[in-house]
Design an enzyme around this catalytic site. Structure first.
Site, mmCIF file in Angstrom:
data_model
loop_
_atom_site.group_PDB
_atom_site.id
_atom_site.type_symbol
_atom_site.label_atom_id
_atom_site.label_comp_id
_atom_site.label_asym_id
_atom_site.label_seq_id
_atom_site.Cartn_x
_atom_site.Cartn_y
_atom_site.Cartn_z
ATOM 1 N N PRO A 98 2.447 1.879 -7.923
ATOM 2 C CA PRO A 98 2.187 0.493 -8.649
ATOM 3 C C PRO A 98 3.114 -0.942 -8.677
ATOM 4 O O PRO A 98 4.649 -0.590 -8.429
ATOM 5 C CB PRO A 98 2.127 0.983 -9.959
ATOM 6 C CG PRO A 98 1.703 2.158 -10.352
ATOM 7 C CD PRO A 98 2.999 2.868 -8.763
ATOM 8 N N GLU A 99 3.171 -1.931 -8.133
ATOM 9 C CA GLU A 99 3.539 -3.213 -8.264
ATOM 10 C C GLU A 99 2.777 -4.159 -9.330
ATOM 11 O O GLU A 99 2.497 -3.071 -10.328
ATOM 12 C CB GLU A 99 3.186 -4.396 -6.949
ATOM 13 C CG GLU A 99 3.171 -3.333 -5.677
ATOM 14 C CD GLU A 99 3.661 -4.639 -4.614
ATOM 15 O OE1 GLU A 99 2.869 -5.269 -5.000
ATOM 16 O OE2 GLU A 99 2.855 -3.705 -3.385
ATOM 17 N N LYS A 111 9.005 -4.100 -12.021
ATOM 18 C CA LYS A 111 7.990 -2.692 -11.890
ATOM 19 C C LYS A 111 8.294 -1.807 -13.164
ATOM 20 O O LYS A 111 7.695 -0.351 -13.371
ATOM 21 C CB LYS A 111 7.733 -1.939 -10.893
ATOM 22 C CG LYS A 111 7.420 -2.831 -9.683
ATOM 23 C CD LYS A 111 7.208 -2.516 -8.640
ATOM 24 C CE LYS A 111 7.109 -3.517 -7.456
ATOM 25 N NZ LYS A 111 7.387 -2.799 -6.233
ATOM 26 N N ARG A 135 7.289 -0.190 6.402
ATOM 27 C CA ARG A 135 6.109 -0.979 5.313
ATOM 28 C C ARG A 135 5.661 -1.509 6.073
ATOM 29 O O ARG A 135 5.941 -2.584 7.086
ATOM 30 C CB ARG A 135 6.530 -2.185 4.465
ATOM 31 C CG ARG A 135 7.961 -0.677 3.723
ATOM 32 C CD ARG A 135 7.686 -1.994 2.798
ATOM 33 N NE ARG A 135 8.833 -1.308 1.382
ATOM 34 C CZ ARG A 135 9.310 -1.363 0.245
ATOM 35 N NH1 ARG A 135 9.217 -3.267 0.467
ATOM 36 N NH2 ARG A 135 10.000 -1.112 -0.510
#
EC number: 3.2.2.23
Length: 287
Positions: A2-3, A58, A277
Site C-alpha cells: 500500500p502506498e 505510509k 522495480r
C-alpha cells in the site's frame, strides 16, 4: 505494498470508529508481526483513549491519552476490518462476523461502544509499535523524512533542492523518503508521465521550470487516488472491504505495450526494471 493513497484511505475508514473512542479490550493473537510487539502492548493500550488518527507517509499514527502513540505500518498484505455494534451504521464500516480463530487475525481492538477493529496480515510484513508521543518526530522512522506531498510544505522548491546536481533519475529521488514522504512506485510512474519527464534523465539536467508541473502532477495523482480509494493491486482493500479504483485510471503503470494516452502521442508504453522495480513510461513524450 500500500502506498500513500491506500494508507490514507484506511485512515479515513478507521477514523469514524476509532477517533475519540476508548479501547475496552485489546487482543494480540501472536507476540510478533514483522517485528516483536512492544513490551506491555496489550496492557498499555487497554483502557486508553484514542485522541485522533494521523498519517505520516505510509504510517498510521494513533496518539493516545496516556502519552504514547500507536504506530502502524501495513507492510505488504496488512488490512483492517471493522464490525460496528449491532444496528449502528458508520462511514467506512464493513459489517461482518469477526472470527477470533482466523489465523491471520493478529490484533483485535474493541472499543467501549462495541466496535471491533481487526488487523489481518497473512504475510506479516506489517508492524506495530508504541512510541512516546513527544518523541515521534525524532524517531529514526520519521526524523529524516521529507515533507508530505499533499501538504503545503511540498512545492517546486523542494524538488529544485533535491534534484540540483544529482546524476540519479527523478524516479529514484522521488522514491527516496528523504526527498518527499510516502511516494511509491505506482504514483511516481504516473506523475512523471503526466509531467512528460523521463524517469531515466539525470535529475540535475531537468530544467527548473519543469519541476513546477511535476509537483502539480504528484499532488494531482495522489489526490485523485485518495478520492477513489487508492489502487487495488493484489492485497489492498479499504476498511469497508471495498476495492480502490484508481488502477482503472492508470496511464502508464502496468500498461506495457499499450498506446500512450497523451493526445497526439504515437508512443507505446514501455517497461524497464530500475533497482528491482518496474518502471512504466512512454519513450516518445517523456523526455
Amino acid at each position: 505494498m500500500p502506498e500513500l493513497p491506500e494508507v490514507e484511505t484506511v485512515r479515513r475508514g478507521l477514523e469514524p470508529v476509532l477517533s475519540g473512542a476508548r479501547l475496552a479490550r485489546v487482543r494480540a493473537n501472536r507476540p510478533d508481526l514483522r517485528f516483536p510487539l512492544p513490551d506491555g502492548f496489550v496492557q498499555r493500550l487497554t483502557g486508553a483513549k484514542i485522541l485522533r488518527l494521523d498519517r505520516r507517509a505510509k504510517y498510521l499514527l494513533v496518539p493516545l491519552d496516556r502519552g504514547d502513540t500507536l504506530v502502524m505500518h501495513l507492510g505488504m498484505t496488512g488490512r483492517f476490518e471493522i464490525a460496528a455494534p449491532s444496528g449502528t451504521i458508520r462511514p467506512g464500516d464493513f459489517a461482518r462476523e469477526v472470527t477470533p480463530d482466523d489465523k491471520h487475525a493478529h490484533v483485535v481492538f474493541e472499543t467501549e461502544d462495541g466496535a471491533v477493529v481487526t488487523y489481518y496480515d497473512p504475510r506479516r510484513f506489517g508492524f506495530m509499535d508504541l512510541i512516546a508521543t513527544d518523541k515521534v518526530d525524532r524517531h529514526p522512522w520519521f526524523a529524516a523524512m521529507g515533507p508530505e506531498p499533499l501538504g503545503e510544505g511540498f512545492d517546486a522548491k523542494t524538488l529544485v533542492a533535491a534534484f540540483n546536481g544529482r546524476k540519479q533519475g527523478p524516479k529514484t529521488l522521488l522514491l527516496d523518503q528523504k526527498t518527499v514522504a510516502g511516494l511509491g512506485n505506482i504514483y511516481v510512474c504516473e506523475a512523471l508521465h503526466r509531467a512528460h519527464i523521463s524517469p531515466f534523465k539525470p535529475a540535475g539536467m531537468i530544467a527548473g521550470k519543469r519541476l513546477g508541473p511535476l509537483t502539480t502532477a504528484i499532488k494531482d495523482v495522489l489526490a485523485e487516488a485518495v478520492e477513489v480509494g487508492g489502487s487495488s493491486l493484489k492485497d489492498f482493500a479499504a476498511t469497508d472491504g471495498a476495492l480502490g479504483y484508481f488502477q482503472h485510471r492508470f496511464r502508464v503503470y502496468d500498461r506495457e505495450g499499450q498506446p500512450c494516452p497523451t493526445p497526439g502521442c504515437k508512443g507505446m508504453i514501455g517497461r524497464e526494471v530500475q533497482a528491482g522495480r518496474s518502471t512504466f513510461f512512454c519513450p516518445v513524450c517523456q523526455v
